[in-house]
Motif scaffolding. Structure first.
Motif, short mmCIF file in Angstrom:
data_model
loop_
_atom_site.label_atom_id
_atom_site.label_comp_id
_atom_site.label_asym_id
_atom_site.label_seq_id
_atom_site.Cartn_x
_atom_site.Cartn_y
_atom_site.Cartn_z
N ASN A 1 14.74 92.65 120.51
CA ASN A 1 15.02 93.89 119.73
C ASN A 1 16.31 93.84 118.88
OD1 ASN A 1 14.59 96.62 119.21
ND2 ASN A 1 15.40 97.26 121.10
N LYS A 2 16.29 93.40 117.73
CA LYS A 2 17.41 93.09 116.82
C LYS A 2 16.97 93.86 115.49
CE LYS A 2 19.92 90.41 119.18
NZ LYS A 2 21.24 90.75 120.09
N SER A 3 17.92 93.92 114.64
CA SER A 3 17.81 94.66 113.31
C SER A 3 18.02 93.43 112.26
CB SER A 3 18.59 95.77 113.05
OG SER A 3 19.99 95.68 113.32
N VAL A 4 17.22 93.27 111.33
CA VAL A 4 17.31 92.22 110.34
C VAL A 4 17.07 92.71 109.03
CG1 VAL A 4 16.42 89.86 109.66
CG2 VAL A 4 16.49 90.51 112.14
N VAL A 5 17.88 92.18 108.02
CA VAL A 5 17.88 92.46 106.59
C VAL A 5 17.67 91.18 105.80
CG1 VAL A 5 18.79 93.85 104.63
CG2 VAL A 5 18.89 94.83 106.77
N ILE A 6 16.65 90.94 105.12
CA ILE A 6 16.52 90.05 103.94
C ILE A 6 16.90 90.07 102.65
CG2 ILE A 6 14.99 88.15 102.95
CD1 ILE A 6 13.13 88.50 105.78
N ILE A 7 17.86 89.63 102.27
CA ILE A 7 18.33 89.84 100.72
C ILE A 7 17.55 88.64 99.98
CG2 ILE A 7 19.93 90.06 99.24
CD1 ILE A 7 21.79 91.15 101.40
N GLY A 8 16.79 89.21 99.13
CA GLY A 8 16.27 88.20 98.19
C GLY A 8 14.99 88.77 97.34
N PRO A 9 14.33 87.93 96.59
CA PRO A 9 13.29 88.49 95.82
C PRO A 9 11.94 88.90 96.95
CG PRO A 9 14.14 86.20 94.78
CD PRO A 9 14.77 86.78 96.16
N ALA A 10 11.38 89.88 96.65
CA ALA A 10 10.10 90.40 96.97
C ALA A 10 9.41 91.37 96.05
CB ALA A 10 10.65 91.17 98.30
N HIS A 11 8.18 91.83 96.70
CA HIS A 11 7.58 92.68 95.50
C HIS A 11 8.64 94.03 95.33
CE1 HIS A 11 4.52 95.47 94.29
NE2 HIS A 11 3.64 94.38 94.07
N TRP B 1 26.75 96.31 93.20
CA TRP B 1 27.04 95.35 94.16
C TRP B 1 27.76 95.92 95.30
CZ3 TRP B 1 29.30 91.05 90.40
CH2 TRP B 1 28.51 90.76 89.66
N TRP B 2 28.63 96.73 94.91
CA TRP B 2 29.61 97.48 95.82
C TRP B 2 29.12 98.55 96.64
CZ3 TRP B 2 33.24 97.81 91.12
CH2 TRP B 2 33.94 96.48 91.05
N SER B 3 28.13 99.39 95.88
CA SER B 3 27.25 100.26 96.29
C SER B 3 26.28 99.84 97.46
CB SER B 3 26.49 100.96 95.44
OG SER B 3 25.59 101.97 96.06
N VAL B 4 25.45 98.90 97.30
CA VAL B 4 24.45 98.27 97.96
C VAL B 4 25.38 97.64 99.29
CG1 VAL B 4 22.81 96.16 98.41
CG2 VAL B 4 22.78 97.72 96.37
N GLY B 5 26.31 96.69 98.98
CA GLY B 5 27.11 96.24 100.30
C GLY B 5 27.77 97.43 101.08
N ASN B 6 28.16 98.48 100.67
CA ASN B 6 28.65 99.48 101.57
C ASN B 6 27.56 100.01 102.36
OD1 ASN B 6 31.47 99.34 101.14
ND2 ASN B 6 31.23 100.50 99.08
N GLU B 7 26.56 99.97 101.67
CA GLU B 7 25.22 100.50 102.56
C GLU B 7 24.74 99.93 103.48
OE1 GLU B 7 20.44 101.30 101.68
OE2 GLU B 7 21.82 101.98 100.06
N LEU B 8 24.93 98.52 103.50
CA LEU B 8 24.65 97.67 104.31
C LEU B 8 25.69 97.27 105.45
CD1 LEU B 8 22.80 94.82 102.17
CD2 LEU B 8 21.68 96.03 103.88
N LYS C 1 24.98 100.21 107.49
CA LYS C 1 23.70 100.08 108.44
C LYS C 1 23.79 99.06 109.69
CE LYS C 1 18.94 98.14 107.21
NZ LYS C 1 17.89 99.51 107.26
N ARG C 2 24.65 98.44 109.50
CA ARG C 2 25.15 97.26 110.61
C ARG C 2 23.86 96.54 111.08
NH1 ARG C 2 29.71 97.81 113.38
NH2 ARG C 2 28.90 97.58 115.41
N PRO C 3 23.07 95.97 110.35
CA PRO C 3 22.20 95.04 110.85
C PRO C 3 22.67 93.89 111.71
CG PRO C 3 22.57 94.43 108.52
CD PRO C 3 23.37 95.80 108.80
N ASP C 4 21.97 93.45 112.79
CA ASP C 4 22.55 92.30 113.27
C ASP C 4 22.72 91.15 112.79
OD1 ASP C 4 22.70 93.80 116.10
OD2 ASP C 4 20.53 93.96 115.87
#
Length: 375
Positions: A2-12, A79-86, A89-92
């Motif tokens: 039960n972990k939270s994961v974010v992938i940063i990269g190209p996707a649809h 970049w700063w905005s997305v970084g602050n959002e993540l 969010k505190r994904p594992d």
């Protein structure tokens, strides 16, 4: 798990091999019980930097994935905005793709913001650390990117060997590129050829993927000149990512047009299986390589390969078992083509079916957790 994961990269709605990979990896994390999302690009490349016709897919978005289209690769405020959002969010775990130094400032800044939460582990899947085609800024951009990374996965031993130049002492692990099993199941050669309008008795060599200098299509054209008069046809399936003119001039000079089937538009995901299943053998005539996304495609559709003896390609294609290894020149590739058809595909298939079992998405996910120290 039960972990939270974010992938940063190209996707649809972006298209191509990186997007397909990230989407398939997200599905694996979901299968393992992780709360998973992908943060992808609203602007990946400025138009003048993109060599193809379009960066965007015409196919529907994957219905079962959470994809947030929000990263602008050239806007520092973003970049700063997305970084602050993540950060909040505190994904594992964040899994970030790195394939081009141009992305270093953007991704490096986002990840520096994330690290301030002192919770999230960051694992990079490094497709390349030293790029195939060198440009100004490569070294400082990569150095900037690697600093906030906790650990690395590479899909070739060559990249694993390059890593200490930029990230000495950080945990790193080589894991082969998993099979692309998200392009449908294998179909019969006759069905695939009927769909593509290719004769059922043709002996078809396939060059698949974006056409770039380092992939050596020009060398393969020279090989077809050596093979002229023999019953082989080369199917080229993929979009030009550089000036097509040089290739057209080469073909005019060589006079091998009758030996070619050119399908040089972008191949949509829904049509990939037809090209692989229509082929007798996949040829990767690369000048240099780390790994290739074409290799796991060939494994999935059980098509033997002829690859050149460069980078990580030979380690993924055991000589004489799942394919043949040539030197990166026209004579050697032509010789291996003849040898391949003399042996016949049947002698390779049992090894190929057995070897493909090594390349699973579950193993990739497990390695990411392990190298990132996540239990």
């Amino acid at each position: 798990m039960n972990k939270s994961v974010v992938i940063i990269g190209p996707a649809h709605p972006l298209r191509g091999g990186l997007a397909s990979y990230d989407e398939r990896l997200a599905k694996e994390f979901m299968l393992q019980g992780c709360d998973t999302s992908i943060y992808t690009f609203s602007l990946q490349y400025p138009g003048f930097l993109f060599p193809g016709t379009t960066q965007y897919s015409t196919e529907p978005a994957p219905a079962d994935l959470t994809i947030k289209v929000c990263i602008n690769s050239v806007n520092p405020f973003n970049w700063w905005s997305v970084g602050n959002e993540l950060r909040k969010k505190r994904p594992d775990l964040i899994v970030v793709r790195y394939w081009l130094p141009f992305m270093g400032p953007c991704l490096g800044t986002i990840l520096r913001q994330v690290k301030k939460n002192k919770h999230t582990k960051i694992v990079c899947i490094a497709d390349n650390i030293i790029p195939h085609e060198k440009r100004p800024g490569d070294v400082p951009f990569t150095r900037y990117f690697v600093k906030p990374i906790d650990a690395f996965i590479t899909m070739s031993e060559k990249v694993l060997g390059d890593l200490p130049l930029f990230a000495a002492g950080k945990p790193a692990k080589f894991v082969p590129h998993p099979l692309y099993d998200n392009f449908g199941e294998k179909i019969s050669r006759s069905e695939a050829r009927e769909k593509l309008g290719i004769g059922k008795d043709e002996k078809i060599l396939l060059f698949f993927g974006f056409i770039r200098k380092y992939k050596g299509l020009d060398i393969l054209f020279e090989s077809m000149k050596v093979l002229q008069g023999k019953p082989f046809k080369l199917l080229v399936a993929g979009e030009f990512y550089e000036d097509r003119k040089q290739y057209d001039e080469q073909l005019q000079q060589l006079g091998i047009q009758d030996s070619l089937i050119l399908r040089t538009d972008f191949i949509p995901d829904s049509e990939v299986k037809y090209y692989l299943c229509a082929a007798d053998v996949v040829v990767q005539p690369y000048r240099n390589a780390t790994q290739s996304g074409v290799t796991p495609l060939a494994y999935h559709f059980e098509v033997p390969m002829i690859v050149t003896n460069v980078g990580g390609l030979p380690s993924l294609v055991p000589e004489g078992k799942v394919g043949l290894i040539a030197e990166p020149n026209a004579a050697s590739i032509a010789e291996k083509v003849v040898a391949y058809f003399e042996r016949g595909a049947e002698s390779f298939l049992p090894y190929l079916v057995e070897e493909k079992k090594k390349y699973s998405w579950a193993k990739m996910a497990e390695a990411i957790f392990e190298v990132g120290g996540i239990k």
